[in-house]
Design a protein around this motif. Sequence first.
Motif, PDB file in Angstrom:
ATOM      1  N   GLU A   1       1.538  -3.291  -8.001  1.00 16.32           N
ATOM      2  CA  GLU A   1       1.428  -1.998  -8.689  1.00 16.32           C
ATOM      3  C   GLU A   1       2.347  -1.972  -9.901  1.00 16.32           C
ATOM      4  OE1 GLU A   1       0.818   1.533  -5.708  1.00 16.32           O
ATOM      5  OE2 GLU A   1       2.890   0.865  -5.600  1.00 16.32           O
TER       6      GLU A   1
ATOM      7  N   ASP B   1       5.407  -2.272  -4.252  1.00 19.99           N
ATOM      8  CA  ASP B   1       5.842  -1.130  -5.035  1.00 19.99           C
ATOM      9  C   ASP B   1       6.224  -1.514  -6.466  1.00 19.99           C
ATOM     10  OD1 ASP B   1       6.462   1.797  -4.890  1.00 19.99           O
ATOM     11  OD2 ASP B   1       8.373   1.037  -5.649  1.00 19.99           O
TER      12      ASP B   1
ATOM     13  N   ASP C   1       3.077   1.348  -1.679  1.00 20.16           N
ATOM     14  CA  ASP C   1       4.510   1.366  -2.034  1.00 20.16           C
ATOM     15  C   ASP C   1       5.337   0.477  -1.118  1.00 20.16           C
ATOM     16  OD1 ASP C   1       3.623   3.273  -3.776  1.00 20.16           O
ATOM     17  OD2 ASP C   1       4.456   4.979  -2.695  1.00 20.16           O
TER      18      ASP C   1
END
Length: 291
Positions: A239, A205, A183
């Motif tokens: 991500e 993130d 993150d």
Amino acid sequence: KAKELGVNKFKVFNKAMHEKAMQNLLIETEIRQGLPEDEFIPYFQPIYCLQTKRLAGFEALVRWNHPERGFITPEHIIPIAEETGLIVKLDRLMLLKACREFSKWVSTYPSVRDMFLTVNLSPCQLSKPDLADAILDVLNETNFPSDMLKLEITESAIMERNAASTFNLKRIGEMGIKLAVDDFGTGYSSLSQLQRFPASTVKIDRSFISRMAEDHESLEIVRAVNALGHSLSMDVIAEGVETRQQLILLKEIGCDCVQGFYFDKPQPAEVAVQLVKMRSEGFCPPGLTSI
Ligand code: C2E
Ligand code: MG
Ligand code: MG
Ligand code: MG
């Protein structure tokens, strides 16, 4: 009248708080009971390499197969588990189960030996004196190659270093296990904290990835984090990739790996092993062939 309303409001507030506390207590009890009952299982979300266009690894994510309420996702589990300390048992159970599965896949399809497994580690684990030994036990018990394991620790946790965590990180590194900062961009770590943290991977993130195609600043942040990661000799994973447009931008930026619903949601072991099999046969996912 106003006073009456105020009192009622207070009552309602109180009642809601009470109900929330009771519900948390119930969940805590149920987690405690569910831990030895095999109710918690890892799902596996594929991570793809943009260079090789192959499946690079999986992130293990906990799912709670609750006897009455069905599948429960981490957002309803992790905060309570962290508050009550149950997270230590839960994380170790996930590590054990995920390594056990992956070990089977590697022995069936030895060509996927270059893949990795990432497992999330709650920040509080880092200062547990027995962490490194517990991990070592899991690796031995599951016959899992330590260099295939990566532990994910959120950015916010890399700031809170103490003697115990420094010792753990050193031993984890000596075992050949890698670390990923999860993150990244949501915490407030400084560049020197990131530089000092012995991670080999940084994960950008999802919030930046989801905005990068529409919002110029988010795009520039992704570019900057990617460059920062590379300048510290780290691999960069994006991500939450959901669109082809995001994928193309990430490829252009030079990001190493991608993970997200554009490719796959977290999958049960039975499905993940099929992806491993396909990878061992040289399969390249259609979303990656043409970029
Ligand atoms: P995380 O480690 O950042 O994991 C990625 C989360 O993003 C997962 O949510 C995954 O399903 C979700 N995700 C991945 N790609 C996409 C996408 O394209 N779009 C959207 N909307 N979401 C995407 P999940 O499984 O609900 O887990 C949430 C968080 O709970 C994880 O975030 C992690 O911080 C925590 N967590 C999950 N499993 C464990 C565990 O075993 N131990 C600990 N300590 N934390 C865990
Ligand atoms: Mg993670
Ligand atoms: Mg993450
Ligand atoms: Mg996250």
